[in-house]
Every structure is written in C-alpha cells, then in structure tokens.
Design an enzyme around this catalytic site. Structure first.
Site, short mmCIF file in Angstrom:
data_model
loop_
_atom_site.label_atom_id
_atom_site.label_comp_id
_atom_site.label_asym_id
_atom_site.label_seq_id
_atom_site.Cartn_x
_atom_site.Cartn_y
_atom_site.Cartn_z
N GLU A 89 0.80 -1.22 0.00
CA GLU A 89 0.00 0.00 0.00
C GLU A 89 0.83 1.28 0.00
OE1 GLU A 89 -2.70 -0.99 3.28
OE2 GLU A 89 -4.16 -1.56 1.77
N GLU A 98 -4.38 -10.31 -0.11
CA GLU A 98 -5.18 -10.25 1.11
C GLU A 98 -6.61 -10.56 0.72
OE1 GLU A 98 -4.62 -6.60 3.40
OE2 GLU A 98 -2.49 -6.58 2.85
C1 GAL Z 1 -5.23 -3.82 3.97
C2 GAL Z 1 -3.83 -3.68 4.48
C3 GAL Z 1 -3.60 -4.45 5.74
C4 GAL Z 1 -4.72 -4.22 6.70
C5 GAL Z 1 -6.02 -4.59 6.07
C6 GAL Z 1 -7.21 -4.28 6.94
O1 GAL Z 1 -5.59 -2.71 3.24
O2 GAL Z 1 -2.88 -4.07 3.54
O3 GAL Z 1 -2.38 -4.05 6.28
O4 GAL Z 1 -4.76 -2.87 7.01
O5 GAL Z 1 -6.22 -3.85 4.91
O6 GAL Z 1 -7.22 -4.98 8.10
MG MG Z 2 -2.45 -0.12 5.19
#
Ligand code: GAL
Ligand code: MG
Length: 998
Positions: A453, A524
C-alpha cells in the site's frame, strides 16, 4: 541535546553499517550448528539494559553518554510494553502530521546502555541489531559508531576499532520517529525500541561477508547446476564447499573460488515434503552452513507453476506480534505459529508487511511454507490527504459517479507520493535490498514483494527492476501497482503477478476470463475480523475453477492487541490514543495469544488436502495435494451414522496420485427411511515434526438421503380437555397441565406455563436483530437507518377458532419501527393442540426497499435451570449459512455458556445452521425446514451495546433463538458485500415453528 539530523534526511539511511547481506552465523565446527548461541563466534547481548526514556529527544541530556540510568528494560522488547510512552493503534492515518521528511519535535526517545566483557582474538567484530524501531544512533565506549534506520532490517556495524579489552560500554539512542516512519505506516500498534536480538559476531580478518547460492534446474527438474557468488570483504579466496544430501550423504566436496557443479537425481523441495540439502562452506577458521532446497517457481501463459505443477497458495498474512512482547518474537513463539498453521492446512505466508526475524524464513524452509517476503515499505497514510477525506474503502468502491471517481483518483495520486518522489527513491530501493539480500538463500522465499500500500511510480519500477537483475530466479509481486497516478503511465513489466486485495469471487472470474496475462493473486482476502471468513468455500471454488488464479493470503493470521491491566486485550482507543482505528487490529484467525477462532477452523476444513463427493452412488475422493500420493500422508476413517447414532465404520489407506481422484471401496447402506450420514475423517498417518500421527487434517460429511429427517412430527394428539377464555386483550388456553396466555396487542404469547412452572420468563418475541458482527459494520448503518434496532410487534386483528382438538389463533400483525414504518407484515397462525403442543405458522412480507434482515425467528427467555440443550445440526462450533465447513451435522449437547464465543468486541456468535431440532428437558423445538438456532447467556441488545467482552452483563435468563434464517457472515469488514444468496433478503417467506412442552 542535538542529535545529527540523519533521521530527517531520506538520503542518510545508514552510517558505517556493513552492506546488506545474507543472514548466516559462522561456526567453528559442525558440532555447534544446531543453534547460533552455541557458536563460539556469537555473543548474544540480549538481557536487561539500562534505560532512560525521554518524551522528546530534545530532552536527552547534553552529556547523555555519561548520564545515570533510572530504569532497566529487556532487550529485545518494545518500550510501550514496559510502562514508557503509550500504546497507539492506527491503520492508515499517520500518527503525526504529514510533513516529509520531518517528524515532530515531540519525538520520543529511548537511551539504552549496557556493558560487556571482551577479550580480543585479533579478529574482526561485528555488532548486529536485527530490528530497531525506528532508528538508532550507536556508540561504543562513548564514541559514535554509526546510525541506521529501517526497523525490520539488520543493522550491522564493524566495531573492531572501537572495542577495548575488558569492560566495554554500548549506548544506543533510539527515536520513535524518523523519515523512515513515512515508509513504515503499516496497519499495526506503533511500538518502538530495540525489538530484536543484539549480538556480536567474531569474524576472520578477510571474512566472507556475503554469498548467494544460485542454481538452474533442468526442464524435468532432475538435474541442477549449482553455483555460488562469494563476497569476501577483501580479495575473494578459495573456500571448501561441500553439499550433503537430505539423507546425509556427501554429494560433492570442492575447494574453489568460483565453481559450478552439476547435481543429478535432485530431490526437490516443496511444502508437502521440504527436502533440504546442506551446503557447508569452510574457511580456515569458519564453518558456515546453509540449508538449500531445489525448486522452481515460474509463470507460464498466465499460470503460476511450482516444480512444474500449477499450485495454489493457501496463505495467511503474518505480522510479528504478541500481546505481551509486542514486536519481539522468540523462536518458540514463531514455531508455535508455524505449527498452528500446519495443523490448519496453511501452506503459505506473506510476511506482511516487512521482513520477519532473519531466522523466521529458515523455519519456513525447514517446515515447508511458501513465502512471499515483503519489504519494509508502506506509506498508506499519504492516501488520506485528498481535499475531501476519502472513506478508507474508496478503493473497494466500485461506484462510478463522477464525484466518487474524482475523489478516488485524487486519493490515488496522493497515495503515489513516495512511490514517485525522487527524494525517497534511495530509501525505497534500500528497503528492497535489505529484504532481498538478507533472505536470498532461503528456499521458502519464492516471491519478493516490494511492500504494501504505497501506490505505484518510478521508485517502485526501479525497485522491481533492481530485484529482477539481482535475483532473476524469483518472482516479483506488488499489489499497489494497480494504482496509477493520473499523470504517469506505469511500467509493470517487472511484476509477475496481477495482485489485488479483497476482490470478490466475481472479480476473480472476471479477470481470469478476460485478461489472463499474469496469474491472479489475492495478497489479502477473507478479512478475518471477529466472527468472519464466511466466504472461504466460495473463494476456493473460484480459485479451483481458474488455472490463472493461484489462491490467496487471508488477512490476517493473528489479532493484535496488547494486554491492558488484568490481562485483558486492548484495541485502538483503549490506551487514550488518537487518532485510532478501534478494533480493526482484531482481524485474525487466532486470538492475540494464539487461540484459534472458529474462523481458523473454517479455513482449515476448506483447505483440507482431500475432498469427497457423492457421485452416481459412489464416494469419490479427490487429492488436492500437489506432490504427494494420499497413501503417503493420510488415513481415511469412515463411519456411518444412522439417525444420529454411529453404526459402523473403518479406515482405508488410499492410493491416489496428486490432483487425481479415486472411488472409495466402501459399500453404502440402502435407503431404509433412516437419516444416514457418512462421516469421513482424514488423519495424518505418520509423525512429522509439526504434526502428530492421527492429527485430523480435515473431514467430509455426506448426507446420503437428505430427504430423510430426524425430527419428531407434531401430529399425534392425545385427547385432553382444555378451556379457552378470551378477553379484549388476551386469550388464555389452559388445563391442569399447561397454560398459554396470548397478548392480542402484540400478537404473541406473553406467558407459557407447564406443570405449574413458567416456561418463558419474558413474553415471546419475534427477533430479527442480531448483534452486528464486525462484518456488519457497513450494513449496520442501513439496518439502523431502517429502524431495525428500534422496532416492536403490534397486532391488528385476532381471530380465535376453538375445536375439540386444538385452538387456532389467526393474527394479522406487523413489526413496526419508531420514526419509521412497517418492517415486516406478518400473517400468523398459532395452533395449540389439546395436549399442549403448539406451532406458529408465519407468512412474512418485507418492503423491497428495506435492507436485508440480520435474521428472523422467535426468541425465548428461558429459565436458567432449563438445562442442557441437545440439537441436531451443524455443530459443535458456531455455524452459518456461509460458514459451516468447520462443522458437521450431528447430535450435540450444549449450554448457553458453552455455546458463547467470547469475541473481544462482542457480536453475534454461537449460532448453528441447518438444524432439525433443539431439545431441552422442558421444550422440544423444530420447524418445517432446517433452521438456525442460538443459545446465549446474553441478549442481542447487550452484545450490541458493549464494546469489550469483559464488560458484558449476563441476562438473568437463557436466551434461545430459533430462526427461520440467520444471514451469513461473509467478510465485509474489509471485503465484498455479503453475497445475495446468504442474505435474508426475501420480500416474502413462510415458516412454521413447532414446539412440544416437556
Ligand atoms: C489492507 C492492508 C492491511 C490491513 C487490512 C485491513 O488494506 O494491507 O495491512 O490494514 O487492509 O485490516
Ligand atoms: Mg495499510
């Protein structure tokens, strides 16, 4: 005290550190290699150090190298865990003004000191800090040695010329913030200090500083050509190089400076069978041991292949975190994580969002995990600078109106600030180098990730290009490359994956059906916040449909929350900090202290290595492993369950090659009208280091004749006399055995008694509210806006029909909301049979413009002494329409207490999907269709009102809900909306609940 301004100068990253290099520990002989502590060349300097804390580095005394110390602090640790400063959780927002490269004057500072005894052997001495947040000024014997930043990387200083015989003083000044903090905006509690090990290495005068093991594998992977790049600090000199096979047989032994060796009959490494060779490098005085595995990761035609097989990542994102020790993770803690992961069928880890301890990936090599090794880069906070503060979910927002599109692009342009700013190019590259150089000899690391990010731009293009030339053997990943600055055309040619986070299954379908140029990775997904991961099965069905999709990494492995007083977990806001992001840090598959949530159990069984299906009257098993014959890993245990009782069973060893299917040689029972289940349990058939023999790897359940039911039919009427008294407001139906009191204003029973005892302690209730889960955080506003949390029942007309066998009460009624309107219109038919059994038949209509319902059903406040509940349904863990792969249909017994899952932030929990009946001593409940039920010591109102589990107050009653439907769980806390098919979204539905009083 003015420290040099290195910490606000992105061009000064390291002063007097050695270049980034591979992590290894020299030994004197092979005898000590099992642990670095045993090496005579390794002196660990952990322990209690002297410590002073200053709220600002400006408070550091002028003569701080001679100052007295007030405190002790353990090294490694974070000072916030030892009473200094305070905990602060923020996700995206920077906890300080955005003013790069400047950080606040009010910059907390820790001064560390220790002494140690030293005798020189006339060699070189390297002082290593494996991790310090955020930067350090280092002094030996009161002389400045150097400076370094990048929290999650090793800073090594050659201190040979600073050390003296006897007592030596080490002073370290650590600042909480530096310009590097702009690149360390990871979603985490912000903690500071020397949080990883500190040690001294003794090396030869011309020591081997670095080496890079490289190899090429033949097309069929049976042969490898191995070479070594060596880097001594002066002239390169010959080394004795030996390779030992996994069976401990010497493969070759050579003296060489440059060499290139062919290895035949290569035994490959993969996560199912992590075969490691041992490479031994010897100089006159040093032995360096490097485990290596042979494997090949590549992309062909948009498909990811590992050792020539298309494989899928069953991955998790893992932070170094612990409720007590913060960022400081011991070997034992890491090993525990890996063991839990193995036990739950996780095969891959993304080191989100920074390199973990240097030995962590060594463990992954050994125990078998694919690793995406991520650099210590995240500058998410830059995206928050748009003129109109963007809603953090702007990236997930697919709405395309002009204003949203404009804010979105403005957000992205800001997001790319560091990715494009030439002033930060050096820092971004340095962070890649720290990551790659340290872990380049790790077999488990198959993908480098540029960070998280931080938007995209020239600096990341340069980073990707550097990695590709330095290590062409591995693949490169960077999710943020999908964010393109409005004035820049990105070059994505050095990125091997198309990566997204939190995409829906439809997004995966869409990419894989159209673009297909690069493999699709979800770095993710299935955000595990609270009661979550309702979408695992759908994701996996989708991943399996598309060869281009190579699986994903669940966000995230572990909740992070430090302990407050009384060992209670605290999340954002519990430490008086601002800004904060509440419980967004509680989004793991395991609790902060590593107790698996039901989320992990769901993940485990969705990820099971083998799956059974019922096809043409046969049970077919499919082997989802990539490299292992089923017979080599597991035993299939089976049992037949007739009407809830196990009748027969056995076990089988099944010969089935990877990615193949076989028919199980078991004969199935005839349909004799019984309810027949076939339970299959897959258990590990040998002991491995992390999994014991008989460990259950997963299970399947086949409902052989789903039309056959187990529940009682409520038709038999024993003829008993009863009387009915109707008044303007009530209807009373009673005899010596029972009494029902019906409330005509509400259209429901206000009292039910049996044998002189009340069955319900409060009037019955139709309930459609649930305590919002974390995944309901967005829909919650719509629910509340529609008045779902503020509604009650009202009846319009009641018609009572009495016959000899039954009383029938027909009611037209509704659920109406204060300041709003009707939520549901209900046509109800209550039937009380002469013997006291009763049923309620419901026809419900919901205006189409209202949001879907959380649930709908009847709520009973039962007396606490009603006893144990027996049910047939998905148990024993909580289960939902989209989260029941963790559970099996069966007969279970539970109490309200046992059934409650104590999420730190209270929310709906403990429901059971697909039930046929629930039975208490005094009440038998069923319905005309499988239903959901819940039993809890708490009301939904209480679970809604409280924000910490330790503040919950129990109801004086046992709260029993029988629901026509409970909406699914999904993962919308940070992910796609709950799928339509899992919502209670019908505008009209019918259900009949039936009850027998006992
Ligand atoms: C993503 C990020 C993670 C965490 C997650 C939300 O955007 O990469 O680090 O923040 O969202 O829990
Ligand atoms: Mg983040």
């Amino acid at each position: 005290m003015a420290l040099p301004n290195y910490f606000q100068d992105p061009n000064t990253l390291h002063i007097n550190t050695t270049p980034h290099h591979a992590y290894f520990i020299p030994h004197q002989s092979l005898e000590t290699i099992s642990s670095r502590e045993q090496s005579p060349y390794f002196t660990l300097l952990n322990g209690d150090w002297d410590f002073n804390y200053y709220e600002s580095y400006h408070d550091l005394p002028e003569d701080f190298l001679n100052t007295a110390f007030e405190h002790k602090i353990p090294v490694p640790s974070n000072w916030q865990n030892h009473g200094f400063d305070h905990h602060h959780y923020t996700n995206i927002n920077y906890p300080f003004p955005f003013d790069p490269p400047f950080v606040p004057h009010q910059n907390p500072c820790g001064l560390y000191h220790r002494t140690f005894q030293f005798e020189s052997n006339g060699k070189r001495y390297l002082l290593n800090f494996e991790g310090v947040d955020s930067c350090l000024f280092f002094y030996v014997n009161r002389q400045f040695v150097g400076y370094s930043q990048v929290s999650h990387s090793t800073s090594e200083f050659d201190v040979t010329d600073f050390l003296t015989q006897g007592t030596n003083h080490l002073h370290v000044v650590v600042l909480k913030w530096c310009d590097g903090s702009y690149l360390e905006d990871q979603d985490k509690f912000r903690m500071s200090g020397i949080f990883r090990d500190v040690y001294l290495l003794e090396r030869e005068q011309n020591y081997l500083q670095d080496f890079f093991v490289r190899y090429e594998l033949s097309e069929d992977l049976s042969e490898a050509t191995l070479s070594l790049d060596l880097q001594f600090i002066a002239e390169n000199r010959p080394l004795k190089v030996e390779l030992i096979s996994p069976e401990n047989v010497s493969v070759f032994c050579k003296q060489a400076v440059n060499f290139c060796e062919k290895i035949t009959n290569v035994q490959l490494w993969n996560v199912e069978n992590p075969q490691l060779y041992t490479l031994i490098l010897r100089t006159e005085n040093e032995v360096i041991v490097q485990k290596i595995g042979f494997r090949k990761a590549e992309v062909k035609d948009g498909v990811f292949y590992f050792n020539n097989q298309p494989i899928k990542f069953k991955g998790v994102n893992r932070h170094d975190s612990d409720p007590k020790t913060g960022y400081a993770i011991s070997y034992a803690q890491a090993l525990k994580d890996l063991q839990l992961m193995k036990q739950h069928n996780i095969n891959a880890i993304r080191t989100a969002h920074y390199p973990n301890a240097p030995w962590f990936t060594e463990l992954c090599d050994r125990y078998g995990f694919y690793v995406i090794a991520e650099s210590d880069v995240e500058s998410h906070g830059a995206s928050m600078l748009a003129v109109k503060t963007p809603e953090p979910s702007i990236f997930l927002n697919h709405e395309n109106d002009l204003e949203t599109a404009r804010i979105r692009q403005e957000t992205i342009d800001n997001f790319c600030y560091f990715a494009r700013d030439p002033a930060f190019k050096k820092a971004i590259l340095d962070r890649q180098q720290a990551n790659v150089e340290r872990d380049k000899n790790r077999t488990s690391v198959i993908i480098w990730s540029l960070g998280n990010e931080s938007g995209y731009g020239e600096n990341f293009e340069a980073a990707a290009a550097w990695i590709k030339q330095r290590d062409p053997s591995r693949l490169v990943h960077y999710e943020s490359s999908i964010y393109q600055h409005s004035e820049y055309q990105n070059d994505l040619s050095n990125l091997d994956f198309y990566s997204e986070m939190y995409g829906s299954t439809e997004d995966i379908d869409c990419y894989c059906e159209t673009l297909k140029t690069k493999p699709f990775i979800l770095c993710e997904y299935s955000h595990a916040m609270g009661n979550s991961n309702g979408d695992m099965e759908d994701y996996w069905q989708t991943f399996h449909r598309h060869p281009q999709s190579c699986g994903g990494f669940i966000w995230e492995w572990c909740d992070h929350a430090p302990y407050r007083e009384n060992r209670q977990f605290g999340y954002g806001g519990d430490f008086g900090e601002t800004p904060h992001d509440g419980n967004f840090c509680m989004d793991g598959l395991v609790s902060p202290d590593r107790i698996p949530h039901s989320n992990l159990k769901e993940v485990k069984n969705v990820n099971r290595p083998v799956r059974a299906r019922f096809e043409d009257g046969k049970i077919v098993l499919h082997n989802y492993l990539d490299f292992t014959n089923l017979a080599d890993i597991l035993t299939v245990n089976y049992e037949f369950v007739q009407n809830g009782i196990t009748t027969s069973g056995g076990f089988l060893e099944v010969d089935c090659e990877p990615h193949q299917s076989v028919v199980l040689p078991i004969s199935l029972p005839e349909n004799n009208g019984s309810h027949w289940l076939l339970n299959l349990s897959y258990t590990q058939n040998w002991d491995t280091e992390l999994l014991e023999m008989e460990h259950e790897l997963g299970f399947d359940q086949i409902n052989l004749y789903p039309q056959n039911s187990l529940k009682k039919q409520l038709l038999v009427v024993t003829q008993t006399a009863f009387s009915v008294n109707e008044t303007a407001l009530t209807v009373e139906i009673h005899n010596e055995d029972y009494r029902y009191l019906f409330d005509k204003q509400k259209g429901i029973f206000s009292q039910i008694e049996k044998a002189g005892e009340p069955l319900i302690e409060q009037p019955l209730d139709f309930q459609f509210w649930r305590a919002p889960t974390d995944n309901d955080r967005l829909i919650r506003a719509a629910w509340q806006n529609a008045g779902y949390d503020n509604a009650y029942m009202r009846a319009y007309e009641t018609v009572v029909n009495v016959s000899e066998q039954a009383v029938e009460i027909r009611v037209t009624s509704a659920i109406v909301s204060i300041s709003r309107g009707r939520i549901l219109t209900l046509d109800l038919v209550y039937t009380i049979l002469a013997d006291g059994q009763f049923s309620v038949k419901i026809n419900a209509q919901r205006p189409a413009h209202l949001p879907f319902l959380p649930r709908f059903g009847l709520r009973f406040a039962l007396s606490k002494n009603i006893g144990v509940a027996e049910y047939f349904g998905y148990g024993e863990l909580e289960s939902y329409i989209d989260k029941h792969h963790l559970a099996k249909l069966g007969v279970y017994r539970t109490t309200a207490e046992q059934n409650h899952t104590d999420y730190v932030k209270p929310q709906e929990n403990g429901s059971h999907f697909g039930c046929e009946y629930v039975k208490f001593d005094r009440l038998y409940a069923t319905a005309d269709q499988p239903f959901s039920f819940n039993l809890s010591p708490y009301t939904a109102e209480e679970l809604t009102a409280k924000i910490h589990c330790y503040d919950l107050v129990k109801s004086p009653y046992m709260i029993f809900n029988i629901d026509y439907k409970m909406s699914g769980i999904g993962s919308n806390s940070c992910g796609p909306n709950l799928k339509d098919e899992y919502r209670l979204n019908e505008t009209e539905f019918e259900v009949e609940f039936q009850f027998i009083l006992g």
